[in-house]
Design an enzyme around this catalytic site. Structure first.
Site, short mmCIF file in Angstrom:
data_model
loop_
_atom_site.label_atom_id
_atom_site.label_comp_id
_atom_site.label_asym_id
_atom_site.label_seq_id
_atom_site.Cartn_x
_atom_site.Cartn_y
_atom_site.Cartn_z
N THR A 463 -46.72 -59.19 -37.28
CA THR A 463 -46.97 -60.13 -38.54
C THR A 463 -46.81 -61.49 -38.24
O THR A 463 -46.94 -62.51 -39.22
CB THR A 463 -46.03 -59.47 -39.62
OG1 THR A 463 -44.82 -59.45 -39.26
CG2 THR A 463 -46.37 -58.22 -39.91
N ASN A 582 -45.91 -70.10 -43.56
CA ASN A 582 -46.82 -70.49 -42.34
C ASN A 582 -47.95 -70.00 -42.97
O ASN A 582 -48.41 -68.73 -43.02
CB ASN A 582 -46.42 -69.59 -41.23
CG ASN A 582 -47.43 -70.12 -39.91
OD1 ASN A 582 -48.50 -70.41 -40.19
ND2 ASN A 582 -46.59 -69.95 -38.69
N GLY A 653 -43.41 -61.90 -50.41
CA GLY A 653 -44.11 -61.29 -49.43
C GLY A 653 -45.49 -61.15 -49.62
O GLY A 653 -46.01 -61.23 -50.60
N GLY A 655 -47.41 -58.81 -47.06
CA GLY A 655 -47.86 -58.27 -46.04
C GLY A 655 -48.90 -57.01 -46.65
O GLY A 655 -49.71 -56.56 -45.87
N GLU A 656 -48.49 -56.86 -47.96
CA GLU A 656 -49.27 -55.48 -48.49
C GLU A 656 -50.25 -55.98 -49.64
O GLU A 656 -50.95 -55.19 -50.16
CB GLU A 656 -48.19 -54.60 -48.95
CG GLU A 656 -47.38 -54.10 -47.70
CD GLU A 656 -46.22 -53.19 -47.92
OE1 GLU A 656 -46.29 -52.16 -48.14
OE2 GLU A 656 -44.84 -54.00 -48.13
MO1 MOS Z 1 -44.62 -51.07 -45.27
S1 MOS Z 1 -45.81 -49.28 -46.10
O1 MOS Z 1 -43.37 -50.67 -46.44
O2 MOS Z 1 -43.97 -50.48 -43.83
#
Ligand code: MOS
Length: 692
Positions: A463, A582, A653, A655-656
């Site tokens: 990531t 970033n 965050g 990432g999701e």
């Molecule tokens: Mo993520 S599903 O919280 O690794």
């Protein structure tokens, strides 16, 4: 000088593209033997293993079965939602197909594979339950509590709200079993020193979690277990738990008296390391004649295994995303003869926002309102669940920027109104949201001779963690990027929590910021060799605020009704995620999430044989993920958002959130193109083909 906010290239990019980055299974370990897991052919019953032929095969050192495996502790630690009940050869009971029933250890991988094929078993099979929809009557209230809130919620009077509503939508949506499939398979190398010291190289999001589980299982002093993982080749939640194969590698190494390497096959990754559970979700929405929400009910049933519980918390967003006085949500489980599900990228939010945002689209048509206008009329100025103000919420700007980018204002209201040659064209949209959480973490920094070394045990999952922590440290210390080295993924370093839940920037970043800020103060006073350790507690400024990231996803699709084929031709995501540390790695993260949304909406499903409860999809030929040919130009828009409350960095965050909402945007675009509402993912050819 500020490095934070700049699109710094990955500091570990060169290591990765040259193959110099050492992943768990790459670690050179002398005298290493190879272990291969043999899986059960049945999903329920008992297995009596016959390993006589395997024992005699070339190169075989040991075959470990429930008959000869050392006895170890099997209780769950009770610590953390990622702890799982393991299947580690302690008895002959089988709970799911492909469950480990033996481990073959040999001098080479080929010998181990060849001998594993010779292991047979006498099974006493019992009828197995493989499918959730047929078993809904057995739904029960889970004992496990999801990490983000209680199992049920109620405010107001939903029945009264629905009764008084001018427009209603009551529909059921389903999402299938989704398997993570990171490129790097799960892998463990276990090395014993004597009987009581264990070093493990393991592909994991949580080295301290693996350490704790191994120490408890083998009865070792925690100080005698070290877990190392410098790089992880994708994880998505599947590497957040310590699964059975990790313990089996250590068991095999103990029995063989040698270091052992165990790498899961792709087929085994469909059974041994969790999956997103199937869900059946019922939405009841009611609105007045102006499209103002009067009631929302979201009931979720998801599958779990016979021996453990995992709740897919799909109704969490329904509690807070829209202004509504009457809201009821619930989560129930059904036990099937399947492996235990687990966290999968945006666990709950991805599956739940598909259902919620599809239902809202249906409500917009019922109210004869533009789907964006419906959402604006129900914009929540505070969190209706907690009654707290938002720490920040630039969702209106997300809606607007995304709409501009896709050309929403030119969209015809009616379905089936737009064609491009023989193809039907549709535009759809949806809201995306994901909680902006953080956890306490430690970090350490040493500064000497104008160079800094930062250490903590969080994970780099692909990531960009090394890169953003380097940027944060450089700014806090007043150093250039190349004067900072970050070391991660080792329990010899200060403890950090699991790298998951879109929390790593807030969690690890805050700890690094704290340690470096303290070090900077001492350097400014003239000290020349400074070591500081800090622990980022939950940021006090969060108290009294509801902290969430937001976004708006817009999709254009083309549908060929002759072939039943839908293609995403444009995908736009506009996100407000606080301070962007970033933009380059952030864009990659969000693009990755949006690509997942394409896969989840159109392709991904782990099919189980309904009679045997075995997986029929066991590889990437049968389990379709979105590949380059499926992915159009993706437009990721960052909306400026200043958040003084969420954490010291002001960063949420991301990432999701990319896989949240965007699934519904694509499904809603397919409805707009075709007039067909598909409520069961994935939307495959058979569901769209024009009946003849
Ligand atoms: Mo993520 S599903 O919280 O690794």
């Amino acid at each position: 000088m500020s490095e934070v906010g700049k699109p710094a290239p990955r500091v570990d990019g060169r290591l990765k593209v040259t193959g110099a980055a050492v992943y768990a299974a790459d670690t050179p370990v002398a005298h290493c033997a190879y272990a291969v897991i043999v899986g059960s052919h049945i999903a329920r019953g008992t297995a009596t293993v016959d390993d006589r032929n395997a024992q005699r095969a070339p190169g075989v050192m040991e075959v470990v079965t429930s008959a000869n495996a050392p006895r170890v502790a099997t209780a769950k630690s009770g610590k953390g939602p990622s702890d799982r009940v393991l299947q580690i050869l302690q008895d002959d009971r089988v709970y799911y197909a492909d469950q480990p029933i033996a481990v073959v250890v040999a001098d080479t991988l080929e010998h181990a594979q060849s001998a594993a094929a010779l292991v047979t078993a006498r099974y006493a099979a019992e009828p197995a339950l493989a499918q959730l929809p047929q078993a809904l009557g057995a739904a029960y209230v889970p004992a496990a509590k999801p990490p983000t809130g209680p199992v049920d919620s109620t405010r107001g009077d939903v029945d009264a709200g629905l009764h008084a509503a001018a427009h209603r939508v009551s529909e059921t949506y389903t999402t299938p079993v989704q398997t993570h499939n990171p490129m790097e398979p799960h892998a463990t190398i276990a090395v014993w020193t004597g009987d009581d010291r264990l070093t493990v190289y393991d592909s994991t999001q949580y080295v301290y979690g693996v350490k704790g589980k191994l120490a408890a299982t083998f009865g070792l002093a925690p100080d005698h277990v070290r877990v190392i993982d410098r790089f992880v080749g994708g994880a998505f939640g599947s590497k957040g738990s310590t699964w059975s194969h990790v313990v089996l590698a250590a068991l095999a190494a103990r029995v063989a008296g040698r270091p052992v390497k165990l790498v899961l096959t792709r087929a085994q990754m469909f059974a041994l390391v969790g999956h997103r559970p199937m869900t059946v979700q019922t939405l009841d929405l009611g609105a007045d004649r102006n499209g103002v929400l009067m009631a929302m009910r979201h009931r979720v049933v998801s599958e779990t295994s016979q021996m453990d519980e995992f709740v897919e918390p799909s109704a969490m967003a329904t509690r807070m995303l829209y202004r509504c006085d009457n809201v009821e949500t619930s989560h129930r489980l059904v036990r099937l003869d399947v492996p235990t599900p687990t966290f999968t990228r945006a666990p709950g939010e991805a599956s739940g926002e598909f259902a919620l945002e599809s239902a809202l689209d249906e409500l917009a048509y019922a109210c004869d309102l533009d789907p964006l206008e419906l959402r604006l009329r129900n914009y929540a100025e505070r969190d209706g669940d907690t009654n707290e103000p938002w720490s920040s919420k630039e969702l209106r700007t997300c809606y607007q920027r995304g709409a501009d980018a896709i050309g929403w204002s030119t969209r015809a209201r009616a379905p089936r109104a737009t064609r491009r040659g023989d193809l039907l064209v549709g535009l759809g949209m949806a809201t995306a949201t994901y909680p902006a959480r953080m956890m306490p973490s430690n970090a350490k920094v040493r500064v000497t001779g104008g160079r800094a070394t930062v250490q903590l045990s969080t994970a780099e999952l692909g990531t960009g963690t090394y890169t953003i922590l380097t940027q944060i440290a450089a700014d806090a210390l007043g150093l250039a990027l190349d004067a900072v080295t970050v070391e991660l993924g080792d329990t010899a370093l200060p403890e950090a929590p699991v790298a998951a839940g879109s929390m790593t920037t807030a969690t690890a970043g805050s700890a690094v910021h704290a340690a470096c800020t303290r070090a900077r103060a001492r350097l400014d006073r003239g000290e020349t060799d400074v070591t500081e350790q800090a622990r980022s507690e939950d940021f006090a400024g969060r108290k009294g605020y509801s902290c969430h990231a937001h976004g708006a996803a817009y999709a254009e699709v083309e549908v060929d009704e002759e072939l039943g084929r839908a293609r995403v031709t444009k995908l736009v995501g506009a996100y407000a995620c606080g301070k962007i540390i970033n933009p380059r790695t952030s864009r990659s993260q969000l693009m990755g999430g949006l690509v997942w949304a394409i896969g989840m909406t159109l392709e991904e499903t782990t099919v189980r044989d309904r009679r045997t409860a075995r997986n029929a999809t066991r590889d990437l030929a049968d389990y379709h993920v979105a590949v380059c040919a499926d992915v159009p130009d993706i437009d990721v828009i960052f909306v400026d958002e200043v958040d003084p409350h969420v954490n010291v960095l002001g960063s949420k965050g991301l990432g999701e959130i990319g896989v949240c909402g965007a699934t519904a945007a694509i499904a809603n675009a397919i409805y707009h193109a075709t007039g067909r509402r598909v409520r069961d993912l994935p939307i495959t050819v058979d569901k769209l083909m024009r009946p003849t």
